[in-house]
Design a protein around this motif. Structure first.
Motif, short mmCIF file in Angstrom:
data_model
loop_
_atom_site.label_atom_id
_atom_site.label_comp_id
_atom_site.label_asym_id
_atom_site.label_seq_id
_atom_site.Cartn_x
_atom_site.Cartn_y
_atom_site.Cartn_z
N GLY A 1 0.88 -0.94 0.07
CA GLY A 1 -0.05 0.02 -0.03
C GLY A 1 1.13 1.20 0.15
N VAL A 2 2.09 1.20 -0.31
CA VAL A 2 2.94 2.46 -0.49
C VAL A 2 2.81 3.16 -1.96
CG1 VAL A 2 4.72 1.28 1.22
CG2 VAL A 2 4.91 1.09 -1.06
N PRO A 3 2.89 4.37 -2.33
CA PRO A 3 2.67 5.25 -3.52
C PRO A 3 3.29 5.02 -4.40
CG PRO A 3 2.87 6.66 -1.34
CD PRO A 3 2.78 5.13 -0.70
N GLU A 4 3.37 4.76 -5.50
CA GLU A 4 3.82 4.32 -6.59
C GLU A 4 4.63 5.41 -6.72
OE1 GLU A 4 4.01 3.68 -11.32
OE2 GLU A 4 1.73 3.92 -10.49
N LYS A 5 5.01 6.23 -6.75
CA LYS A 5 5.93 7.92 -6.52
C LYS A 5 7.10 7.02 -5.54
CE LYS A 5 4.02 11.06 -3.10
NZ LYS A 5 5.25 10.71 -2.34
N ASP A 6 6.89 6.74 -4.73
CA ASP A 6 8.14 6.30 -3.50
C ASP A 6 8.77 4.73 -4.12
OD1 ASP A 6 7.31 8.09 -2.06
OD2 ASP A 6 5.70 7.51 -1.37
N TRP A 7 8.13 3.61 -5.18
CA TRP A 7 8.94 3.23 -5.81
C TRP A 7 10.79 2.99 -5.61
CZ3 TRP A 7 3.76 0.57 -9.13
CH2 TRP A 7 2.99 0.13 -8.39
N ASP A 8 10.81 3.72 -6.62
CA ASP A 8 11.80 3.88 -7.32
C ASP A 8 13.08 3.70 -6.02
OD1 ASP A 8 11.24 2.78 -9.32
OD2 ASP A 8 11.34 5.71 -9.80
N ASP A 9 12.80 4.92 -5.33
CA ASP A 9 13.09 5.05 -3.43
C ASP A 9 13.35 4.05 -3.08
OD1 ASP A 9 14.26 7.92 -4.23
OD2 ASP A 9 12.99 8.87 -2.89
N LEU A 10 12.66 3.21 -2.61
CA LEU A 10 12.38 1.93 -2.51
C LEU A 10 13.05 0.24 -3.02
CD1 LEU A 10 8.68 2.18 -0.56
CD2 LEU A 10 10.97 1.83 0.60
N VAL A 11 13.10 0.74 -3.77
CA VAL A 11 13.90 -0.47 -4.48
C VAL A 11 15.31 -0.24 -4.21
CG1 VAL A 11 14.77 -1.01 -6.96
CG2 VAL A 11 12.28 -1.05 -6.56
N ARG A 12 15.68 1.14 -4.77
CA ARG A 12 17.14 1.78 -4.70
C ARG A 12 17.81 1.48 -2.99
NH1 ARG A 12 21.22 3.08 -7.40
NH2 ARG A 12 23.14 4.36 -5.80
N TRP A 13 17.16 1.57 -2.20
CA TRP A 13 17.14 1.60 -0.78
C TRP A 13 16.97 -0.34 -0.37
CZ3 TRP A 13 12.62 4.89 1.41
CH2 TRP A 13 13.44 6.59 0.65
N THR A 14 16.44 -0.88 -0.97
CA THR A 14 16.50 -2.32 -0.57
C THR A 14 17.98 -3.10 -1.14
OG1 THR A 14 15.02 -2.88 -2.03
CG2 THR A 14 14.19 -2.74 0.44
N ALA A 15 17.30 -2.94 -2.06
CA ALA A 15 19.43 -3.59 -3.39
C ALA A 15 20.84 -2.72 -2.52
CB ALA A 15 19.08 -2.92 -4.49
N MET A 16 20.81 -1.61 -1.68
CA MET A 16 21.65 -1.41 -1.26
C MET A 16 21.59 -1.87 0.31
SD MET A 16 20.87 2.90 -1.38
CE MET A 16 22.21 3.10 -0.18
N ALA A 17 20.58 -2.18 0.84
CA ALA A 17 20.77 -3.32 1.48
C ALA A 17 21.22 -4.61 1.57
CB ALA A 17 19.16 -3.50 2.24
N ALA A 18 20.81 -4.82 0.55
CA ALA A 18 20.92 -6.77 0.22
C ALA A 18 23.10 -6.59 -0.59
CB ALA A 18 20.26 -6.96 -1.57
N ALA A 19 23.51 -5.39 -0.79
CA ALA A 19 24.57 -5.31 -1.91
C ALA A 19 25.22 -4.26 -1.33
CB ALA A 19 24.30 -5.36 -3.48
N PRO A 20 25.65 -3.82 -0.48
CA PRO A 20 25.99 -2.33 0.03
C PRO A 20 27.67 -2.19 -0.42
CG PRO A 20 25.86 -4.15 2.33
CD PRO A 20 25.28 -5.24 0.76
N ASP A 21 28.09 -3.32 -1.17
CA ASP A 21 29.71 -3.63 -1.22
C ASP A 21 29.80 -3.51 -3.08
OD1 ASP A 21 31.07 -3.80 0.99
OD2 ASP A 21 30.27 -5.61 0.96
N ASP A 22 28.36 -3.09 -3.88
CA ASP A 22 28.46 -3.56 -5.33
C ASP A 22 28.22 -1.85 -5.57
OD1 ASP A 22 26.86 -3.19 -8.03
OD2 ASP A 22 27.77 -5.31 -7.33
N ALA A 23 29.95 -1.55 -6.50
CA ALA A 23 29.61 -0.13 -7.21
C ALA A 23 27.59 0.58 -7.49
CB ALA A 23 30.44 0.26 -7.92
N GLU A 24 27.59 -0.59 -7.90
CA GLU A 24 25.88 0.44 -8.61
C GLU A 24 25.28 0.86 -7.37
OE1 GLU A 24 23.38 0.44 -11.41
OE2 GLU A 24 25.46 0.22 -11.41
#
Length: 414
Positions: free
Chosen positions: A163-186
């Motif tokens: 139930g989170v707004p679509e305008k926030d999805w890209d931020d949430l995708v990036r933060w979870t990617a950072m949490a899963a792979a914090p050592d990746d340059a991407e």
């Protein structure tokens, strides 16, 4: 991680020559060669880091199941991810992945009712719409980056489910990617520790705001609203528990699903005989293709547990308090369980893979993930007859997640 069809010829099979704690090794090396050596010669292997921290590696299927399945011997409450090694988990007893039974069962049971295959049946049209949008660039006939686009695919479903707004999805995708792979340059914004801290702060702060706003409004029927209104045991969840479990659900979806999608398409491009089988009769083959894609990619590469007491394990002995890392990618290639395990076989019928884990912490989102993969490959083979790589794949730098950050492909229409 590079997914080899068999341990690479000439690859370093001596575990002393490979650092399983090094995310770069998982991106550019060949863990499969090391895991194969460990399964054969050292199924319980101790690695000591330069700073004195140490952990045991467990690589055989049955031993992995035992560690993940028995919380009385191996607890998840001191950390469940190898990057947490040596640091107590502040979410212990509050977040599903870092909580043992019986509290884990109290948290999981009311959530599970919302995420069964039957409960999710009404989401099929939305998933199909998300898949159609994901595949849209392929219709033009040119090269497109399947790995990059796959990162947003699970969010289009999990975001709506939460139930989170679509305008926030890209931020949430990036933060979870950072949490899963914090050592990746991407995804890194400094050191791995700094990146992880930023990811956690941003995500927890975001969900704190969601909870705060919802407390002042009508109860919502989405998953955040369910967490806020449900009881675990004899009491409702605290706001802190709601926030932690929103993060856990989102990380579980976003960190693994994209890599099964891109990794399976990579495997199909590398095995044209298997691609022809799937394209020739998708209605019959897609169900087993989905399971083989999960086994082959094993996106959740490792989990961490701590021994509760002195325990005999894999022909050796671990002491109370010792850290134990289980390697899912190794267990899913165990010759004792899988016939010809280094063969990508879209018709494999005896496929007891551990891609979703095992035991009490078996992935809560497995029904949703399986539905997404089934619909994706149904749609893919309705539209296309082949997939080929159009450039080099870039592998994720992570000890937790095995996956890709880049995979350019071209697809041939039906």
């Amino acid at each position: 991680m590079r997914i080899t069809a068999a341990p690479s010829a000439g690859a370093a099979a001596d575990p002393a020559a490979a650092d399983l704690f090094d995310p770069e090794f998982h991106a550019s090396g060949d863990p499969h060669a090391v895991w194969a050596h460990l399964r054969a010669h050292a199924p319980l292997h101790l690695q000591v880091l330069p700073d004195g921290r140490q952990f045991w590696s467990v690589t055989r299927y049955d031993d992995v199941c035992r560690v993940l399945g028995d919380h009385r011997e191996f607890t998840s409450e001191r950390g469940s991810v190898l990057t947490q090694l040596g640091h107590d988990d502040v979410s212990s007893g509050k977040m599903l992945v870092s909580t043992d039974p019986p509290r884990h069962s109290q948290l999981r049971r009311p959530l599970n009712r919302r995420l069964t295959a039957r409960a999710l049946a009404d989401w099929e049209d939305r998933i199909r719409q998300a898949v159609t949008e994901f595949l849209a660039p392929a219709l033009g006939g040119g090269a497109w980056d399947v790995a990059g686009r796959a990162y947003r695919l699970p969010m289009t479903v999990a975001g709506a489910l939460l139930g989170v707004p679509e305008k926030d999805w890209d931020d949430l995708v990036r933060w979870t990617a950072m949490a899963a792979a914090p050592d990746d340059a991407e995804f890194s914004v400094g050191s791995g520790a700094a990146t992880l801290a930023v990811a956690h702060h941003q995500t927890f702060d975001y969900f704190a705001g969601q909870v705060r706003d919802r407390r002042a409004a009508e109860p919502a029927k989405d998953l955040i609203g369910h967490l806020m209104s449900m009881s675990a045991g004899d009491a409702p969840l605290t706001d802190e528990e709601v926030i932690y479990n929103c993060y856990s659900i989102l990380l579980g979806a976003n960190a693994t699903t994209p890599h099964t999608v891109s990794g399976t398409l990579l495997a199909l491009s590398e095995h044209p005989d298997q691609l022809r089988k799937a394209a020739g009769d998708p209605a019959a083959v897609v169900p087993t293709l989905v399971e083989e894609g999960l086994r082959w990619t094993s996106p959740a590469s490792s989990f961490l547990r701590y021994a509760v007491k002195d325990t005999e394990l894999a022909g050796g002995r671990v002491a109370a308090g010792d850290a134990v890392a289980v390697w899912i990618g190794s267990a899913n290639r165990d010759e004792r369980v899988f016939t010809d395990p280094y063969r990508f076989d879209v018709l494999r019928d005896d496929n007891r893979h551990l891609a979703f884990g095992f035991g009490p912490h078996y992935c809560l989102g497995a029904p949703l993930a399986r539905m997404t993969f089934r619909i994706l490959f149904d749609e893919f083979f309705r539209l296309f007859r082949s997939v080929e790589t159009a450039g080099p794949a870039r592998h994720l730098r992570s000890v937790f997640i095995a996956g890709l950050t880049q995979l350019p492909v071209v697809t041939a229409p039906r």
